[in-house]
Design a protein around this motif. Structure first.
Motif, PDB file in Angstrom:
ATOM      1  N   LEU A 169     -10.874   2.155  15.866  1.00 41.99           N
ATOM      2  CA  LEU A 169      -9.432   2.100  15.609  1.00 41.99           C
ATOM      3  C   LEU A 169      -9.131   1.218  14.406  1.00 41.99           C
ATOM      4  O   LEU A 169      -8.301   1.562  13.552  1.00 41.99           O
ATOM      5  N   ALA A 170      -9.801   0.067  14.332  1.00 42.67           N
ATOM      6  CA  ALA A 170      -9.599  -0.824  13.189  1.00 42.67           C
ATOM      7  C   ALA A 170      -9.960  -0.126  11.882  1.00 42.67           C
ATOM      8  O   ALA A 170      -9.247  -0.240  10.877  1.00 42.67           O
ATOM      9  N   ARG A 171     -11.062   0.602  11.899  1.00 39.61           N
ATOM     10  CA  ARG A 171     -11.474   1.335  10.705  1.00 39.61           C
ATOM     11  C   ARG A 171     -10.426   2.375  10.326  1.00 39.61           C
ATOM     12  O   ARG A 171     -10.097   2.545   9.135  1.00 39.61           O
ATOM     13  N   ALA A 172      -9.885   3.083  11.310  1.00 44.42           N
ATOM     14  CA  ALA A 172      -8.869   4.097  11.031  1.00 44.42           C
ATOM     15  C   ALA A 172      -7.625   3.467  10.410  1.00 44.42           C
ATOM     16  O   ALA A 172      -7.057   3.992   9.439  1.00 44.42           O
ATOM     17  N   ALA A 173      -7.199   2.333  10.945  1.00 44.29           N
ATOM     18  CA  ALA A 173      -6.013   1.653  10.411  1.00 44.29           C
ATOM     19  C   ALA A 173      -6.267   1.174   8.980  1.00 44.29           C
ATOM     20  O   ALA A 173      -5.392   1.281   8.109  1.00 44.29           O
ATOM     21  N   PHE A 174      -7.467   0.645   8.730  1.00 42.31           N
ATOM     22  CA  PHE A 174      -7.814   0.200   7.380  1.00 42.31           C
ATOM     23  C   PHE A 174      -7.796   1.368   6.395  1.00 42.31           C
ATOM     24  O   PHE A 174      -7.256   1.258   5.283  1.00 42.31           O
ATOM     25  N   GLU A 175      -8.383   2.483   6.785  1.00 43.86           N
ATOM     26  CA  GLU A 175      -8.436   3.636   5.890  1.00 43.86           C
ATOM     27  C   GLU A 175      -7.033   4.176   5.589  1.00 43.86           C
ATOM     28  O   GLU A 175      -6.751   4.587   4.446  1.00 43.86           O
ATOM     29  N   GLU A 176      -6.170   4.189   6.608  1.00 45.96           N
ATOM     30  CA  GLU A 176      -4.790   4.629   6.380  1.00 45.96           C
ATOM     31  C   GLU A 176      -4.089   3.707   5.387  1.00 45.96           C
ATOM     32  O   GLU A 176      -3.373   4.164   4.479  1.00 45.96           O
ATOM     33  N   ALA A 177      -4.270   2.397   5.558  1.00 49.08           N
ATOM     34  CA  ALA A 177      -3.630   1.430   4.665  1.00 49.08           C
ATOM     35  C   ALA A 177      -4.189   1.535   3.251  1.00 49.08           C
ATOM     36  O   ALA A 177      -3.438   1.463   2.258  1.00 49.08           O
ATOM     37  N   LEU A 178      -5.486   1.687   3.119  1.00 51.00           N
ATOM     38  CA  LEU A 178      -6.117   1.794   1.804  1.00 51.00           C
ATOM     39  C   LEU A 178      -5.619   3.033   1.069  1.00 51.00           C
ATOM     40  O   LEU A 178      -5.272   2.969  -0.125  1.00 51.00           O
ATOM     41  N   ASN A 179      -5.571   4.159   1.766  1.00 51.89           N
ATOM     42  CA  ASN A 179      -5.103   5.393   1.146  1.00 51.89           C
ATOM     43  C   ASN A 179      -3.637   5.283   0.721  1.00 51.89           C
ATOM     44  O   ASN A 179      -3.260   5.708  -0.381  1.00 51.89           O
ATOM     45  N   TYR A 180      -2.833   4.686   1.588  1.00 54.30           N
ATOM     46  CA  TYR A 180      -1.413   4.531   1.269  1.00 54.30           C
ATOM     47  C   TYR A 180      -1.231   3.604   0.065  1.00 54.30           C
ATOM     48  O   TYR A 180      -0.426   3.883  -0.844  1.00 54.30           O
ATOM     49  N   ALA A 181      -1.985   2.497   0.036  1.00 49.65           N
ATOM     50  CA  ALA A 181      -1.848   1.529  -1.055  1.00 49.65           C
ATOM     51  C   ALA A 181      -2.261   2.143  -2.396  1.00 49.65           C
ATOM     52  O   ALA A 181      -1.707   1.785  -3.451  1.00 49.65           O
ATOM     53  N   ARG A 182      -3.208   3.042  -2.380  1.00 52.78           N
ATOM     54  CA  ARG A 182      -3.635   3.697  -3.614  1.00 52.78           C
ATOM     55  C   ARG A 182      -2.583   4.666  -4.156  1.00 52.78           C
ATOM     56  O   ARG A 182      -2.512   4.893  -5.374  1.00 52.78           O
ATOM     57  N   ASN A 183      -1.799   5.230  -3.256  1.00 50.24           N
ATOM     58  CA  ASN A 183      -0.893   6.303  -3.656  1.00 50.24           C
ATOM     59  C   ASN A 183       0.577   5.901  -3.712  1.00 50.24           C
ATOM     60  O   ASN A 183       1.379   6.612  -4.325  1.00 50.24           O
ATOM     61  N   ARG A 184       0.947   4.800  -3.091  1.00 46.07           N
ATOM     62  CA  ARG A 184       2.349   4.370  -3.085  1.00 46.07           C
ATOM     63  C   ARG A 184       2.663   3.632  -4.378  1.00 46.07           C
ATOM     64  O   ARG A 184       2.053   2.595  -4.673  1.00 46.07           O
ATOM     65  N   ILE A 185       3.594   4.161  -5.138  1.00 44.45           N
ATOM     66  CA  ILE A 185       3.974   3.566  -6.409  1.00 44.45           C
ATOM     67  C   ILE A 185       5.204   2.687  -6.212  1.00 44.45           C
ATOM     68  O   ILE A 185       6.207   3.116  -5.643  1.00 44.45           O
ATOM     69  N   GLN A 186       5.094   1.450  -6.640  1.00 49.43           N
ATOM     70  CA  GLN A 186       6.210   0.502  -6.555  1.00 49.43           C
ATOM     71  C   GLN A 186       6.179  -0.371  -7.804  1.00 49.43           C
ATOM     72  O   GLN A 186       5.125  -0.926  -8.142  1.00 49.43           O
ATOM     73  N   GLY A 187       7.309  -0.494  -8.489  1.00 49.98           N
ATOM     74  CA  GLY A 187       7.340  -1.290  -9.715  1.00 49.98           C
ATOM     75  C   GLY A 187       6.514  -0.669 -10.824  1.00 49.98           C
ATOM     76  O   GLY A 187       5.966  -1.386 -11.671  1.00 49.98           O
ATOM     77  N   GLY A 188       6.377   0.638 -10.793  1.00 49.40           N
ATOM     78  CA  GLY A 188       5.671   1.342 -11.858  1.00 49.40           C
ATOM     79  C   GLY A 188       4.172   1.428 -11.684  1.00 49.40           C
ATOM     80  O   GLY A 188       3.473   1.961 -12.553  1.00 49.40           O
ATOM     81  N   LYS A 189       3.626   0.918 -10.584  1.00 47.18           N
ATOM     82  CA  LYS A 189       2.188   1.023 -10.365  1.00 47.18           C
ATOM     83  C   LYS A 189       1.888   1.078  -8.865  1.00 47.18           C
ATOM     84  O   LYS A 189       2.729   0.711  -8.037  1.00 47.18           O
ATOM     85  N   ALA A 190       0.684   1.527  -8.537  1.00 44.41           N
ATOM     86  CA  ALA A 190       0.286   1.610  -7.124  1.00 44.41           C
ATOM     87  C   ALA A 190       0.286   0.213  -6.510  1.00 44.41           C
ATOM     88  O   ALA A 190      -0.120  -0.756  -7.161  1.00 44.41           O
ATOM     89  N   ILE A 191       0.742   0.110  -5.268  1.00 43.05           N
ATOM     90  CA  ILE A 191       0.805  -1.218  -4.646  1.00 43.05           C
ATOM     91  C   ILE A 191      -0.582  -1.814  -4.446  1.00 43.05           C
ATOM     92  O   ILE A 191      -0.718  -3.025  -4.250  1.00 43.05           O
ATOM     93  N   ALA A 192      -1.631  -0.984  -4.506  1.00 44.51           N
ATOM     94  CA  ALA A 192      -2.997  -1.507  -4.428  1.00 44.51           C
ATOM     95  C   ALA A 192      -3.329  -2.412  -5.609  1.00 44.51           C
ATOM     96  O   ALA A 192      -4.295  -3.178  -5.554  1.00 44.51           O
ATOM     97  N   GLU A 193      -2.527  -2.361  -6.671  1.00 44.55           N
ATOM     98  CA  GLU A 193      -2.750  -3.205  -7.835  1.00 44.55           C
ATOM     99  C   GLU A 193      -2.093  -4.578  -7.694  1.00 44.55           C
ATOM    100  O   GLU A 193      -2.320  -5.459  -8.522  1.00 44.55           O
ATOM    101  N   HIS A 194      -1.288  -4.748  -6.657  1.00 46.14           N
ATOM    102  CA  HIS A 194      -0.657  -6.047  -6.418  1.00 46.14           C
ATOM    103  C   HIS A 194      -1.638  -6.953  -5.672  1.00 46.14           C
ATOM    104  O   HIS A 194      -2.293  -6.536  -4.715  1.00 46.14           O
ATOM    105  N   GLN A 195      -1.732  -8.192  -6.097  1.00 45.52           N
ATOM    106  CA  GLN A 195      -2.746  -9.088  -5.545  1.00 45.52           C
ATOM    107  C   GLN A 195      -2.573  -9.353  -4.056  1.00 45.52           C
ATOM    108  O   GLN A 195      -3.561  -9.465  -3.321  1.00 45.52           O
ATOM    109  N   LEU A 196      -1.350  -9.464  -3.582  1.00 45.05           N
ATOM    110  CA  LEU A 196      -1.143  -9.748  -2.165  1.00 45.05           C
ATOM    111  C   LEU A 196      -1.650  -8.594  -1.302  1.00 45.05           C
ATOM    112  O   LEU A 196      -2.268  -8.810  -0.254  1.00 45.05           O
ATOM    113  N   VAL A 197      -1.422  -7.375  -1.763  1.00 40.06           N
ATOM    114  CA  VAL A 197      -1.941  -6.208  -1.037  1.00 40.06           C
ATOM    115  C   VAL A 197      -3.458  -6.186  -1.093  1.00 40.06           C
ATOM    116  O   VAL A 197      -4.135  -5.878  -0.103  1.00 40.06           O
TER     117      VAL A 197
END
Length: 223
Positions: free
Chosen positions: A94-122
């Motif tokens: 379950l932990a792995r599934a939640a991590f993969e969902e978050a990782l995929n979302y962070a790569r594809n969600r654009i906020q402030g002109g870039k993917a949120i995966a590029e923000h250091q806190l994320v």
């Protein structure tokens, strides 16, 4: 519980001996005196049908007893070792599934002109989630592998796996919701369900608080 036809029932036989006087019986649930309650309307793991079963003066033949008080302590220990190791492995998944969902979302969600995966806190959250998933994986595998070839089992190791991995699953699922933001609270996104299912795991197959105390006593006595 409300749809089962038979119950593998842990019960008191020699009550003057407390928990040591228990036994295990196979009970058909169509016997006189057996009634069932409604399914529990649960927060999580809603697909797992659970509900009360009532036994009022139910009588069974002696050969329906599978475990007598003499063997009960060992059976309880083996049951805890097997069930808790299984819980550790399950909720590592379950932990792995939640991590993969978050990782995929962070790569594809654009906020402030870039993917949120590029923000250091994320990025920091994703790193911590990954670390918890991998440590849970190693501990759960160690418990299963060790106890597969050990008799009697090291129940404290299985409990350590269950307690750590279920808490890690809840932590990772919680962070997955945070990364999703408002969408994480919506039932259209699976992280909402994973969080609810993970929360139930801290109680399922034994409360983590009580299990920790039981394992601590074994560690003091055996290690």
């Amino acid at each position: 519980g409300t749809i089962a036809t038979h119950a593998l029932t842990f019960l008191g036989v020699e009550r003057e001996h407390g928990m040591g006087g228990g036994g295990v019986a196979l009970i058909p649930l169509d016997l006189p005196g057996v009634t069932k309650g409604k399914p529990l309307n649960k927060l999580g793991q809603r697909a797992l049908n659970q509900g009360e079963i009532f036994f009022d003066d139910v009588r069974i033949p002696a050969d329906y007893m599978l475990v007598t008080p003499e063997a009960y302590p060992l059976v309880i220990d083996m049951t805890l070792a097997g069930a808790n190791a299984f819980m550790g492995a399950t909720f590592t998944g379950l932990a792995r599934a939640a991590f993969e969902e978050a990782l995929n979302y962070a790569r594809n969600r654009i906020q402030g002109g870039k993917a949120i995966a590029e923000h250091q806190l994320v990025q920091k959250k994703l790193f911590d989630m990954y670390t918890k998933v991998e440590t849970a994986r190693q501990l759960s595998r160690a418990a299963i592998a060790y106890n597969a070839g050990t008799f009697p089992p090291a129940t404290y190791l299985s409990i350590a796996s269950k307690v750590y991995c279920t808490q890690a699953a809840l932590d990772v699922a919680n962070d997955a919701i945070q990364i999703h933001g408002g969408y994480g609270l919506a039932k259209e996104f699976i992280v909402e369900k994973l969080f609810r299912d993970a929360r139930a795991a801290l109680i399922e197959d034994g409360s983590n608080d009580v299990l920790s105390l039981a394992a601590a006593r074994q560690i003091i006595d055996r290690l």
